[in-house]
Scaffold this motif. Sequence first.
Motif, PDB file in Angstrom:
ATOM      1  N   ASP A  44     -13.458 -12.318   0.521  1.00  0.00           N
ATOM      2  CA  ASP A  44     -12.388 -13.328   1.087  1.00  0.00           C
ATOM      3  C   ASP A  44     -11.206 -12.486   1.789  1.00  0.00           C
ATOM      4  O   ASP A  44     -10.715 -13.421   2.709  1.00  0.00           O
ATOM      5  CB  ASP A  44     -11.425 -13.730  -0.266  1.00  0.00           C
ATOM      6  CG  ASP A  44     -12.532 -14.908  -1.121  1.00  0.00           C
ATOM      7  OD1 ASP A  44     -13.446 -15.404  -0.506  1.00  0.00           O
ATOM      8  OD2 ASP A  44     -12.023 -15.212  -2.271  1.00  0.00           O
ATOM      9  N   LEU A  45     -11.091 -11.381   1.661  1.00  0.00           N
ATOM     10  CA  LEU A  45      -9.860 -10.593   2.265  1.00  0.00           C
ATOM     11  C   LEU A  45     -10.319 -10.424   3.882  1.00  0.00           C
ATOM     12  O   LEU A  45      -9.497 -10.161   4.517  1.00  0.00           O
ATOM     13  CB  LEU A  45      -9.799  -9.329   1.513  1.00  0.00           C
ATOM     14  CG  LEU A  45      -8.771  -8.370   1.952  1.00  0.00           C
ATOM     15  CD1 LEU A  45      -7.503  -8.941   1.497  1.00  0.00           C
ATOM     16  CD2 LEU A  45      -8.735  -6.924   1.308  1.00  0.00           C
ATOM     17  N   ALA A  75      -7.155  -3.376   2.589  1.00  0.00           N
ATOM     18  CA  ALA A  75      -7.023  -3.138   1.290  1.00  0.00           C
ATOM     19  C   ALA A  75      -5.775  -2.057   1.171  1.00  0.00           C
ATOM     20  O   ALA A  75      -5.472  -1.679   0.022  1.00  0.00           O
ATOM     21  CB  ALA A  75      -8.215  -2.426   0.561  1.00  0.00           C
ATOM     22  N   GLY A  76      -5.588  -1.573   2.389  1.00  0.00           N
ATOM     23  CA  GLY A  76      -4.223  -0.602   2.478  1.00  0.00           C
ATOM     24  C   GLY A  76      -4.583   0.932   2.293  1.00  0.00           C
ATOM     25  O   GLY A  76      -3.671   1.716   2.341  1.00  0.00           O
ATOM     26  N   ASP A  77      -6.078   1.240   2.593  1.00  0.00           N
ATOM     27  CA  ASP A  77      -6.411   2.692   2.252  1.00  0.00           C
ATOM     28  C   ASP A  77      -6.469   3.143   3.909  1.00  0.00           C
ATOM     29  O   ASP A  77      -6.753   4.366   3.901  1.00  0.00           O
ATOM     30  CB  ASP A  77      -7.969   2.499   1.720  1.00  0.00           C
ATOM     31  CG  ASP A  77      -7.811   1.956   0.517  1.00  0.00           C
ATOM     32  OD1 ASP A  77      -6.960   2.110  -0.343  1.00  0.00           O
ATOM     33  OD2 ASP A  77      -8.768   1.212   0.083  1.00  0.00           O
ATOM     34  N   GLY A  78      -6.280   2.311   5.143  1.00  0.00           N
ATOM     35  CA  GLY A  78      -6.544   2.928   6.366  1.00  0.00           C
ATOM     36  C   GLY A  78      -7.906   3.071   6.678  1.00  0.00           C
ATOM     37  O   GLY A  78      -8.964   2.897   5.932  1.00  0.00           O
ATOM     38  N   VAL A  86     -13.243  -3.551   8.089  1.00  0.00           N
ATOM     39  CA  VAL A  86     -11.688  -4.356   8.220  1.00  0.00           C
ATOM     40  C   VAL A  86     -11.221  -4.363   6.617  1.00  0.00           C
ATOM     41  O   VAL A  86      -9.954  -4.198   6.389  1.00  0.00           O
ATOM     42  CB  VAL A  86     -12.179  -5.771   8.465  1.00  0.00           C
ATOM     43  CG1 VAL A  86     -10.949  -6.641   8.176  1.00  0.00           C
ATOM     44  CG2 VAL A  86     -12.432  -5.944  10.050  1.00  0.00           C
ATOM     45  N   HIS A  87     -12.050  -4.260   5.602  1.00  0.00           N
ATOM     46  CA  HIS A  87     -11.412  -4.469   4.432  1.00  0.00           C
ATOM     47  C   HIS A  87     -10.861  -2.885   3.906  1.00  0.00           C
ATOM     48  O   HIS A  87      -9.901  -3.069   3.306  1.00  0.00           O
ATOM     49  CB  HIS A  87     -12.904  -4.463   3.243  1.00  0.00           C
ATOM     50  CG  HIS A  87     -12.563  -4.451   1.845  1.00  0.00           C
ATOM     51  ND1 HIS A  87     -12.422  -3.321   1.249  1.00  0.00           N
ATOM     52  CD2 HIS A  87     -11.850  -5.352   0.969  1.00  0.00           C
ATOM     53  CE1 HIS A  87     -12.026  -3.397  -0.211  1.00  0.00           C
ATOM     54  NE2 HIS A  87     -11.811  -4.832  -0.175  1.00  0.00           N
ATOM     55  N   SER A  89       0.992  -1.194  -0.023  1.00  0.00           N
ATOM     56  CA  SER A  89       0.075  -0.039  -0.092  1.00  0.00           C
ATOM     57  C   SER A  89       0.773   1.220   0.073  1.00  0.00           C
ATOM     58  O   SER A  89       1.843   1.543   0.833  1.00  0.00           O
ATOM     59  CB  SER A  89      -0.875   0.173   1.322  1.00  0.00           C
ATOM     60  OG  SER A  89      -1.514   1.196   1.494  1.00  0.00           O
ATOM     61  N   PRO A  90       0.563   2.112  -0.900  1.00  0.00           N
ATOM     62  CA  PRO A  90       1.525   3.433  -0.909  1.00  0.00           C
ATOM     63  C   PRO A  90       1.318   4.136   0.456  1.00  0.00           C
ATOM     64  O   PRO A  90       2.061   4.856   0.779  1.00  0.00           O
ATOM     65  CB  PRO A  90       0.778   4.251  -2.131  1.00  0.00           C
ATOM     66  CG  PRO A  90       0.410   3.231  -3.032  1.00  0.00           C
ATOM     67  CD  PRO A  90      -0.393   2.004  -2.319  1.00  0.00           C
TER      68      PRO A  90
END
Length: 384
Positions: free
Chosen positions: A313-314, A289-292, A284-285, A150-151
């Motif tokens: 699934d994630l 997903a790396g978005d915070g 949680v997603h 994740s950036p």
Amino acid sequence: MTPLSVLDLAPVPAGGTARDAVRDVLDLARRAEAAGYHRYWLAEHHLSPGVASAAPQVLIGAVAAATSRIRVGSGAVQTGHWTPLAIVEQFGTLDALHPGRIDLGVGRSGQKRQEAAGRAAAPPRPAREATFVDGLLIPTPYDTSRAARSPRLLLQDSLLRQAGARAPRFTDAIDEVTALLDGTLQRDGVDAHANPGEGASLALWILGSSGGESARVAGERGLPFAANYHVAPASVLEAVDAYRAAFRPSAALEEPYVLVSADVVAAPTEAEARELASPYALWVHSIRAGDGAIPFPTPEQAAAHEWRPEDLDLVADRVETQFVGTPEAVVAGLETLRRVTGADELLLTTITHDHADRVRSFELIAEAWTRSSERTSANAPGAG
């Protein structure tokens, strides 16, 4: 009776603000103390619009000042973001203000990301099927690679450390924290004395999500260990087994002491509890997903969300291992978690959109836990 404790992320609800979240922390801490909870820990999260626990040291001081008995601490301060001296001085100050009530929980999440950034991506581990161990669900592990790339996390790590700085090995960081607390740190012939910090009556904990370095270091140093069923349920048994296998008695502990976390939501009826917990998957997603973490949605917002199979699934392992239902049902799940992991203490975390529902959940669980423990004691051989 096995103690229950609280882990608070200072969640920000959809439509709310960080100011609201911080005020809710103080209210929940007072109510948790009144309900009989043993500890109140604050997490460390950064750059997340839905979480206001970016400075747990500050919140710990505020919570300790707003309460009188409950132990207060970090779950956890990340060694990848702070030097050992900064950690000891900060928590030494907290101990000076609230002697004998402060827990210093440390973890290596920030450090793991820094280490991972400097090496090639590891090949994915073979998928393991979900299983039940004596009634406890051990789910299929989720793939962490998406979040690791994740950036936002890369930016976070760059903002949390000085340019060119690298965190020490976790083992070295723990040893340095311990030496500073003991007053035995020496480098290049010069003694280092943290003031405040040296001689503080802090309880040092290590938190971990796997059977790796954190569990091993906690065991080898004879420190209490907190295992994360709520973050990494697939590896909780590996974590506690590795800790116990590595344990060596110390001045802090003669025997292993294990705390295990769990995500819970209780309400008077199962239907209401399910509705209150329904936004959890979406929340949680956003993290994985790396978005915070997003501000915690309302049940209506969650119901309107359209899910893709890969996104479900994630989050499946977290959703499937959240204990949701009536207080009695949640307590039954917690009893299973305690029995299977051999936990000496359980650490509960709850997020709902409305603060009042979160407070009620903690209070209902505490009452049901006491009733269950009393029944168990009354039915024990030789009782009465």
